[in-house]
Design a protein around this motif. Structure first.
Motif, PDB file in Angstrom:
ATOM      1  N   GLY A   1       0.806  -1.213   0.000  1.00 35.52           N
ATOM      2  CA  GLY A   1       0.000   0.000   0.000  1.00 35.52           C
ATOM      3  C   GLY A   1       0.839   1.262   0.000  1.00 35.52           C
ATOM      4  O   GLY A   1       0.320   2.346  -0.216  1.00 35.52           O
ATOM      5  N   ASP A   2       2.140   1.101   0.249  1.00 33.34           N
ATOM      6  CA  ASP A   2       3.010   2.268   0.171  1.00 33.34           C
ATOM      7  C   ASP A   2       3.367   2.569  -1.278  1.00 33.34           C
ATOM      8  O   ASP A   2       3.251   1.707  -2.148  1.00 33.34           O
ATOM      9  CB  ASP A   2       4.292   2.030   0.991  1.00 33.34           C
ATOM     10  N   LEU A   3       3.823   3.783  -1.489  1.00 34.28           N
ATOM     11  CA  LEU A   3       4.181   4.202  -2.839  1.00 34.28           C
ATOM     12  C   LEU A   3       5.455   3.497  -3.295  1.00 34.28           C
ATOM     13  O   LEU A   3       6.373   3.269  -2.514  1.00 34.28           O
ATOM     14  CB  LEU A   3       4.414   5.714  -2.889  1.00 34.28           C
ATOM     15  N   ARG A   4       5.448   3.186  -4.561  1.00 34.27           N
ATOM     16  CA  ARG A   4       6.634   2.606  -5.170  1.00 34.27           C
ATOM     17  C   ARG A   4       7.312   3.710  -5.975  1.00 34.27           C
ATOM     18  O   ARG A   4       6.647   4.498  -6.627  1.00 34.27           O
ATOM     19  CB  ARG A   4       6.212   1.468  -6.087  1.00 34.27           C
ATOM     20  N   TYR A   5       8.627   3.767  -5.873  1.00 30.14           N
ATOM     21  CA  TYR A   5       9.332   4.822  -6.591  1.00 30.14           C
ATOM     22  C   TYR A   5      10.251   4.232  -7.632  1.00 30.14           C
ATOM     23  O   TYR A   5      10.761   3.123  -7.484  1.00 30.14           O
ATOM     24  CB  TYR A   5      10.170   5.661  -5.615  1.00 30.14           C
ATOM     25  N   LYS A   6      10.489   5.046  -8.650  1.00 30.66           N
ATOM     26  CA  LYS A   6      11.429   4.615  -9.686  1.00 30.66           C
ATOM     27  C   LYS A   6      12.861   4.862  -9.216  1.00 30.66           C
ATOM     28  O   LYS A   6      13.169   5.936  -8.700  1.00 30.66           O
ATOM     29  CB  LYS A   6      11.181   5.401 -10.970  1.00 30.66           C
ATOM     30  N   ASP A   7      13.685   3.875  -9.416  1.00 27.19           N
ATOM     31  CA  ASP A   7      15.108   4.005  -9.104  1.00 27.19           C
ATOM     32  C   ASP A   7      15.763   4.638 -10.325  1.00 27.19           C
ATOM     33  O   ASP A   7      16.217   3.956 -11.236  1.00 27.19           O
ATOM     34  CB  ASP A   7      15.685   2.626  -8.794  1.00 27.19           C
TER      35      ASP A   7
END
Lengths: 1106, 595
Positions: free
Chosen positions: A917-923
């Protein structure tokens, strides 16, 4: 009495004026007699009146093709000799000329009509006026009458949307604190970007650019010119680079006194309020988070779980379930009563709404009178404005902290012809402002400036986050601060469990408790006085004039705060009989305490100017020139080094046009200030512009399709010396002797007393002897077209600016140097360019039905070309190469929806407590971790790149309808910065949160899961594309419907010349995708997420002229 | 006639206006555009009389000795302990401890992270501040010779003091960063026109150490052993030797004294490691600390305070200004509220939430002995016990713990009988968990709001010697040194002679004796402590909890237990601090590995 001469004709000044007037009469008779001798003429007499049938004084009445001229007298009468074949021409500035063939008439009475186009055709520019068609610089004009259509407090607010190239951001809707930050053609500098404000020729100090402007009553304003390119602003030299706003106030015209009275009254409401989660939803979603935390091994919050019964209580606003009541030793009636009794403990509040859902009032009155004779003209006005706020719960138990802003204004503008060729203009104006604010304190109860919105709003709003049941609020008119009894006991059942109460589980934080925080009052006075001597020097050469100006501005403000004593209570339900709510206390929180000498400020400014100007036609050649010098001194207690700030300028302008067809202009300024080293103080700023009015060429003349065409271009350099309050940067390495904050204590004390303090002597700053002003190289190309006899107009502008020599603190100097304050250097460069378009249609269908549509569009985009920044390993981490103020953030890429995704995630250095449920970020850089190097430029700065607006106006018979729509695009608001943005208390966040069920059933998910106790987890709160929202909006900024009584006979009978009644509104309808409760015209940068909502205004008004 | 008058008057006016125009633009310029009255002091003003120079000396002391301290409201010795897992990181919202800081994400070189290596957050104390302090000291050192009213002998002493201040900063940098640029003079500002001149690169740790040692030796040769009472606080021979001994101790420890670096930095390994494990470094370190002890206890007039009253002796040694155990103190005697004072360090008179929040963690709690020298049994994770048991166990603890921490519902033992030092009086709004709130440095302070932070205490060099002797295989000598400190605390003498076991005991002594004195965080790293990521700095960090896993109340607590409050982050790169990214971007600094 000044004697001017020692010869035999010695005459003193007082008497000489008498002689002059006799001379005028003598000359008139003389000329008349000459013409009389040449022809057999008859005497024509008559009277000239205006639209309201008031006599017009000073109307030029001339016989066509002759030198025979006269003026109307104070009652509008004239008398002139003419032949029956002659044509008389009546001309008066601002009115349409009239022509009459004399014929057999002996008396000719004339009514002149205002020429609205003509009125606009003279444009106020820097240190002068120019005819609209011959202007070659980039200048937009806003008429005063358009400004007053917007029923708001400040001129800065009124200007938004009125002209292309001017944009603004408003930080608050609080009375007295609601001014707009204005920018002209965006931002081109890393330092101060405020435009220069000029009021009636007097430059406002760069340190307080808007103080006087925002205090002016807009009813006093004739027009506002917005100077944008180098050609228009070069005459202001080092103050001109950010654009100039010139305000001209109304001046008198000869004629009998014309009174005008306007009155407005209205009310204000919040434009939009943030929706808060109700107690039931808050508690159940928090339970969900606690269980999730518990499952992951964190049982810290398990004692904060609400039971099903408690959830039922929240939902039903009751303190006891039916079963609990049944078990109580009460009689049936008491049981019934308890069953119907609303909750004291298990309440649900929408704090935001309760605080800000009030109605503010707003009143405005202005009375002005103008008129005069040929010799003496006056325009005087008095005005009043007040505004109260939308805050609720400001009046309890006799205490009153209701915010209010009130302003009394007066203005007298006199133009006195003291002698032929010599005119004195005297302007005296003043404003008396009083601003009462609620909560003049920061969160820890220390007094702060009224303008410290971030601290004050934080103090008001901070406690909202704890939940909708953190306090019973105001119960029965009482401020309840506590429940009595230990946490969890029968009289304080939700004590500990309420949680999130800053570690004070037993103390209730009451967000509605505004009155005990007190109020602050600031009283301010502005006085401005100005005298201008204008001298026509045709006796030397025709068209030569000189003038001398002295002006004095003074501002003083002082304030105090009052913390009223207000009774506060503890409450509980009587354990023996819970139907009874017991209030304990009524203790007066503090005595009525007063803190004086706060919010003090004062400044004053002297301004001197002397100059000559020249304007003359030689056949088709028109030549004009201007040469002036001015000096200004600004004195302010807050200025560093306690020396006043001075500015001196020499200004020059030369214009040439051939038949008003080929236009050329040269502007320049030579300025100096003490900011720079002697020898380096003065800088030269030239600008050149040229124009070609193509429609004046024979091949286009009298073309009904393309009725007007003009192209113009300018190039020049202007400067900016606003370097953020730093002064005397050129001085050599100075040391601070006796520095109290950098000293030390030597000695052998055992702690019973301190050792003597030895103040430090430390190197305080490093000078840069060659420090100088910013330089802006601006170019501007503009095309103006009008079609169909000027019904359709178009204007398009391209501008480009290269700002250089921007003062920066270079970040390339190795720390090894060890100098505390990094030395500054003029090495920054910024470029800024954009477009402006205007399109208008103005038509008259019948005599009674006219309408217009006008729109404009502006786009400005800047880029930091250089700022001596040490380059990061990844170019996107630099500021160089990107827009000023462009946020950097992570790129959000949906949510972690399952354990597999979670397990394979990159390590998040901001917080690795990540759950589904947390945001996923682009590496972004692909190094397997999420850190600063993955933050790229996202979104836009808070000042939008694009702004547009359009106005529609219709008038039919006496009715008129005016609307203004404004909009912007390519601007951003960081809602993660908004305190509520990541929080469970925000309804939109709570309801839109990620949950396993929603994910599995494929429902729409708008926000991350609430994985932390207060809402969104730290890992998801990092600034990212998810939280940076577009401020794009379209708004019906204002609308007015008015009716003007046109029955002249009726009006005359009651002694009035015109009456208009109208209803208007401001910020009426907004279309935006931004989160509810955040106004798209505000910014996330200054408010720290604590918002005082902007307001919508509904207003009724009347204008009466007599 | 009239025409003549008019013309005359017009001419007069025109002439007068022309004069005004000319006048305002030319003659008034100097008056109109002002400069600050009296000009501004320059280096010449400062060093033209000894009184001004004395101010510059004070400024240099303040700037140099504030390293790592709370000189501007941001950073404190407590924070060192919080980073070291000994105390909780202050927070208002329980549970977010791990999230807001380095604890949850580790050091990063970027300025928006609250690390000590950058210029933001706690970085107010950071890397770049070192060079500002160093410049201040060098400016005094280089210009003191110009002061007319000062003797040459005094000037030489001032120069030695300044060089010692520089050496102190270098010792601290050496420990935190490894090799750093060696600056041996102040830069002329003409170097701004030649940034290459300023871009001095990192020197190998050996060179940094050699510089420190040589600077300290030079200074020690000149500095007086003692100062007159009114100059107490200035550098002494003992202080210079203490700086040297501290640098040599850390040089001998395994982080630097190693054949391989903790992480590879390729060709630049010499910046973070000596490249060999040389036992000789221990004997050099030992010699330095013994030399210091000899000087301090001889001509220096210092001694270990031991009157047989453990709590009072330890309390005095750590708290009382000008006591005879302190070699060098940071004498910034302003109230906590001043912002430049002991802002974060607990004192109930001027409470600050950061200080109250620094509650004692379980891993540190378990280092303390009971007063009889035996181990205390605290509840394990998930276990609970009645609150009364907490009170009993707390009171069984050794005096140093009772001097340094105030337990829940208890009077602070270091201020007995003073009602404002009762927990109920200063129960404030943060972190109501952990074994207690810190009270160190305020032994019998009453309402005093300041203290002199002890930068070097003689006790540290007894432990240094003990550590060195043990590493050199001389346990008897090690014990003799260790027990001076251990027994002063009222504990029975240590008798362990096994090298590894004794190492643990010595390390434990460091932890207890010097909590909040800025040692623990760097000690753990330089020892390469094997448990560092297993519940000390990284891993599950435990605290005492109360009332079934919750917070302690001011009164009426029912039970207590032990629970994991956050999971700390640890990565071996953190063995040394990162240089600020902004500084690395300038292209002359090699970043430490892993960042």
């Amino acid at each position: 009495m000044i004697c001017l001469s020692t010869d035999s004709h010695s005459t003193c000044l007082e008497r000489s004026t008498v002689h002059f007037s006799k001379k005028v009469a003598f000359l008139g008779i003389f000329m008349a007699s000459i013409t009389c001798m040449a022809h057999a003429q008859t005497r024509i007499s008559g009277n000239v009146v205006d639209e309201q049938r008031r006599p017009l004084t000073g109307v030029n009445v001339s016989v066509k093709n002759s030198n025979n001229v006269t003026l109307t007298n104070a009652t509008g009468d004239y008398s002139i000799k003419a032949l029956p074949t002659d044509t008389l021409i009546y001309t008066f500035v601002g009115y349409l000329p009239q022509r009459r063939v004399v014929g057999e008439l002996k008396a000719i009475n004339i009514q002149l009509y205002k020429d609205n186009i003509q009125m606009e055709q003279v444009v106020v520019v820097g240190y002068g006026r120019q005819k609209q068609p011959t202007v070659t610089g980039s200048v937009s004009v806003v008429a005063g009458k358009d400004l007053v259509q917007t029923p708001v407090a400040n001129v800065s607010n009124m200007l938004v949307g009125m002209a292309p190239g001017i944009t603004g951001i408003q930080n608050s809707g609080e009375p007295g604190q609601n001014a707009t930050t204005l920018r002209i053609r965006g931002i081109s500098t890393l330092n101060g970007a405020n435009p220069l404000v000029v009021i009636d020729g007097v430059q406002q100090p760069a340190e307080n650019p808007f103080t006087m402007l925002n205090a002016i009553d807009a009813n006093d304003i004739e027009n506002v010119s917005i100077l944008k390119d180098a050609s228009a602003t070069a005459v202001y030299g080092i103050r001109g680079a950010n654009g100039v706003i010139i305000v001209s106030t109304k001046r008198g015209r000869s004629g009998r006194p014309a009174f005008s009275f306007s009155a407005n009254t209205g009310f204000t409401r919040a434009t939009s309020l943030m929706g808060m989660t109700n107690s039931h939803d808050f508690a159940s979603s928090r339970n969900e988070s606690i269980r999730k935390l518990d499952a992951s091994g964190n049982g810290v919050y398990n004692n904060m779980l609400f039971s099903e019964d408690e959830l039922w209580k929240f939902k039903n606003n009751r303190d006891y379930t039916a079963a609990e009541i049944a078990a109580m030793p009460l009689n049936e009636q008491q049981k019934q009563q308890l069953q119907n009794s609303p909750a004291l403990y298990y309440t649900s509040h929408d704090w935001y709404k309760e605080l800000f859902n009030g109605t503010g009032r707003q009143n405005q009155y202005n009375l002005n009178v103008s008129g005069g004779s040929e010799r003496f003209k006056y325009a005087s006005s008095i005005g009043y404005f007040d505004q109260t706020s939308i805050l609720n719960y400001t009046k309890i138990a006799g205490a009153d902290v209701d915010p209010k802003f009130s302003r009394y204004t007066f203005r007298n503008n006199f133009d006195i012809e003291v002698a032929k060729n010599l005119e004195i203009s005297v302007n005296i104006s003043g404003q008396f402002l009083k601003n009462k604010i609620a909560n003049p304190k920061s969160d820890n109860f220390s007094n702060v400036q009224g303008s410290d919105l971030a601290s004050r709003y934080q103090a008001i709003l901070l406690n909202l986050k704890h939940g909708p049941f953190i306090s019973p609020g105001i119960v029965d008119g009482r401020i309840v601060l506590n429940f009595l009894g230990a946490d969890g006991s029968a009289t304080n059942p939700i004590g500990t469990i309420r949680g999130g109460n800053g570690g004070f589980p037993s103390q209730v934080i009451n967000p509605l408790n505004l009155v005990t925080r007190g109020y602050g009052v600031t009283q301010g006075t502005n006085l401005s006085a100005q005298t201008v001597l204008k001298h026509k020097m045709d006796y030397l050469t025709r068209g030569l004039k000189s003038h001398f100006t002295v002006a004095y501005d003074d501002n003083y403000a002082k304030g105090y705060t009052v913390t009223p004593g207000v009774p506060t209570y503890s409450a509980y339900r009587n354990p023996q009989n819970p139907t009874e709510i017991v209030y304990i206390g009524g203790m007066v929180s503090t005595d009525n305490s007063l803190t004086d000498y706060l919010f003090n400020s004062s400044f004053r400014k002297m301004y001197y100017e002397a100059g000559v100007d020249y304007n003359r036609d030689f056949g088709k050649h028109n030549l004009s020139g201007l040469l002036l010098a001015n000096a200004q001194k600004y004195i302010d207690n807050n200025l560093a080094f306690n020396t006043p700030s001075g500015l001196m300028s020499l200004v020059g302008r030369a214009t040439y046009n051939y038949a008003e067809r080929y236009l050329a202009e040269l502007n320049m300024a030579y300025n100096g200030t003490e900011q720079f080293a002697p020898g380096n103080r003065f800088g030269f700023f030239p600008a050149f512009s040229a124009g070609w009015i193509i429609s004046k060429e024979s091949f286009l003349r009298d073309n009904s399709f393309l009725s007007f065409a003009k192209i113009r271009a300018s190039y020049g350099e202007v400067g900016n010396d606003q370097i953020g309050g730093m002064r005397y940067l050129y001085l050599a390495n100075s040391w601070n002797l006796g520095d109290q904050n950098n000293g030390y204590y030597f000695g052998n004390t055992d702690g019973s007393a301190t050792n003597p303090h030895i103040p430090g002597a430390i190197e305080s700053s490093v000078g840069n002897p060659v420090v100088t002003w910013e330089r802006a190289k601006k170019s501007n190309v503009q095309l103006d077209l009008k079609f169909f006899r000027d019904k359709l107009s178009f204007s398009g502008t391209y501008f480009n600016e290269k700002r250089s020599d921007i003062l920066v603190q270079p970040s390339i100097i190795p720390a090894n140097l060890g100098v505390a304050g990094t030395p500054v250097s003029n090495v920054g460069r910024v470029s800024n360019s954009g477009w402006e378009f205007e399109l208008g249609w103005d038509d008259k269908l019948t005599e009674d039905f006219t309408y217009f549509v006008k729109g404009n569009f502006s786009y400005a985009r800047n880029k930091i070309d250089y700022m001596a920044e040490a380059a990061f390993p990844y170019s996107w981490m630099n500021q160089t190469g990107y827009m000023i103020g462009q946020p950097k953030g992570l790129v959000a890429d949906g949510f972690y929806n399952n354990a597999t995704e979670l397990a394979n995630r990159p390590y998040n250095t901001f917080s690795n407590l990540v759950d589904v449920g947390d945001l996923r970020y682009k590496d972004i850089n692909g190094d397997g971790i999420i850190d600063n190097s993955d933050m790229i430029p996202i979104g836009y700065p808070s000042f939008p790149l694009i702004s547009y607006n359009f106005r529609l106006g219709v008038s039919y018979k006496g009715w008129d309808l005016n609307t203004l729509f404004i909009g912007t695009a390519k601007g951003s608001y960081d809602i993660s910065n908004t305190y509520y943005g990541g929080n469970r208390i925000v309804e939109e966040v709570n309801n839109g949160r990620w949950t396993q069920e929603k994910y599995e059933s494929g429902q729409e998910i708008l926000y991350p899961a609430l994985n932390a106790i207060d809402g969104v987890s730290q890992a998801s709160k990092v600034r990212s594309t998810f939280w940076l929202r577009s401020t794009d909006f379209l708004r019906l900024k204002n609308a007015s419907v008015g009716y003007t009584i046109r029955d002249n006979k009726l009006l005359q009978r009651v002694g009035l010349s015109s009456v208009r009644v109208y209803a208007s509104g401001n910020n009426l309808v907004t279309w935006t995708k931004l989160v509810k409760g955040i106004d798209p015209e505000s910014t996330s940068q200054n408010s720290n997420g604590y918002i005082f909502p902007l307001v919508r205004t509904y207003n009724l008004g009347v204008n009466i002229s007599f | 006639m009239i025409n003549t008058i008019q013309r005359y008057w017009q001419k007069a006016l025109f002439a007068s206006m022309s004069m005004v125009v000319l006048g305002s633009s030319i003659s008034c310029q100097k008056d109109f555009l002002q400069v600050p009255p009296g000009g501004s002091p320059t280096v010449d003003t400062v060093f033209n009389q000894s009184s001004n120079a004395y101010n510059a000396i004070a400024g240099a002391y303040f700037a140099s000795l504030r390293q790592g301290l709370n000189w501007n409201g941001y950073y404190s010795p407590s924070t060192d302990d919080q980073l070291a897992g000994s105390q909780a990181f202050w927070v208002q919202i329980p549970g977010s401890v791990a999230a807001v800081s380095i604890l949850g994400g580790g050091f990063t070189p970027n300025s928006n992270s609250q690390d000590m290596g950058s210029n933001g957050g706690y970085g107010n104390d950071g890397y770049t501040d070192n060079f500002q302090a160093i410049r201040k000291a060098y400016l005094v050192k280089e210009n003191i010779g110009r002061v007319p009213d000062m003797s040459d002998a005094d000037k030489k002493i001032v120069q030695a003091e300044m060089q010692a201040l520089v050496a102190y900063r270098y010792t601290q940098m050496f420990i935190m960063y490894g090799g750093v640029p060696i600056i041996s003079k102040s830069f002329p500002l003409t170097s701004l026109n030649n940034l290459e001149e300023l871009a001095i690169q990192r020197a190998p740790i050996k060179n940094v150490l050699d510089s420190i040692v040589s600077w300290c030796d030079q200074s020690a040769a000149i500095l007086p052993s003692r100062w007159a009472d009114n100059s107490l606080g200035r550098m002494t021979k003992s202080a210079a030797l203490a700086i040297k001994a501290k640098a040599l101790l850390y040089a001998a420890r395994p982080l630097f004294n190693n054949a391989t670096p903790y992480l590879q930095l390729g060709a630049n390994n010499a910046l973070i490691c000596f490249g060999n494990n040389d036992p000789q470094r221990w004997s050099v370190a030992l010699a330095a600390s013994e030399a210091l002890i000899k000087e301090a206890e001889g001509a220096g007039g210092l001694h270990i305070i031991n009157t047989g009253n453990p709590l009072a002796d330890y309390g005095t040694a750590t708290s009382t200004p000008s006591n005879r155990e302190v070699i060098l103190a940071f004498k910034q005697q302003v109230p906590s509220s001043g912002g430049a004072g002991p802002y974060n360090i607990f004192n109930v008179v001027n409470y600050h939430y950061q200080a109250n929040g620094a509650v004692l963690s379980s891993s540190m709690l378990e280092n303390y002995y009971k007063a009889d020298g035996t181990e205390q049994s605290w509840p394990g994770v998930g276990q609970t016990a009645p609150f009364s048991e907490y009170l009993t166990k707390f009171k069984q603890m050794e005096p140093r713990m009772r001097a340094d921490f105030n337990g829940w519902e208890m009077q602070a033992d270091n201020n007995p009988g003073d009602p404002i030092w009762h927990m109920n009086e200063h129960y404030k709004d943060v972190n109501h968990f952990g074994a207690g709130q810190p009270t160190k440095f305020y032994y019998n302070a009453g309402r005093r709001e300041w203290f002199d932070f002890p930068i070097f205490r003689l006790a540290a060099y007894y432990l240094s010697s003990a550590e060195a002797y043990n590493e050199m295989g001389q346990p008897v000598e090690a014990l003799s040194r260790l027990n001076v400190i251990h027994q002063r605390a009222g504990l029975p003498a240590v008798t362990e002679t096994n090298k590894d076991k004794l190492r643990k005991i010595i390390q434990r002594e460091w932890a207890i004796e010097f909590i909040q004195e800025k040692y623990r965080f760097n000690d753990l790293k330089h020892w390469k402590d094997s448990q560092i990521d297993k519940g000390i700095i990284g891993g599950p960090i435990r605290f005492l909890v109360f009332n079934n896993g919750g917070d302690a109340l001011p009164s009426g607590n029912t039970n207590f237990g032990n629970a994991v409050r956050y999971n700390g982050f640890w990565h071996p790169r953190q063995l040394l601090n990162p240089f600020p990214q902004g500084e690395v971007n300038k292209g002359y600094l090699i970043q430490n590995p892993g960042y």
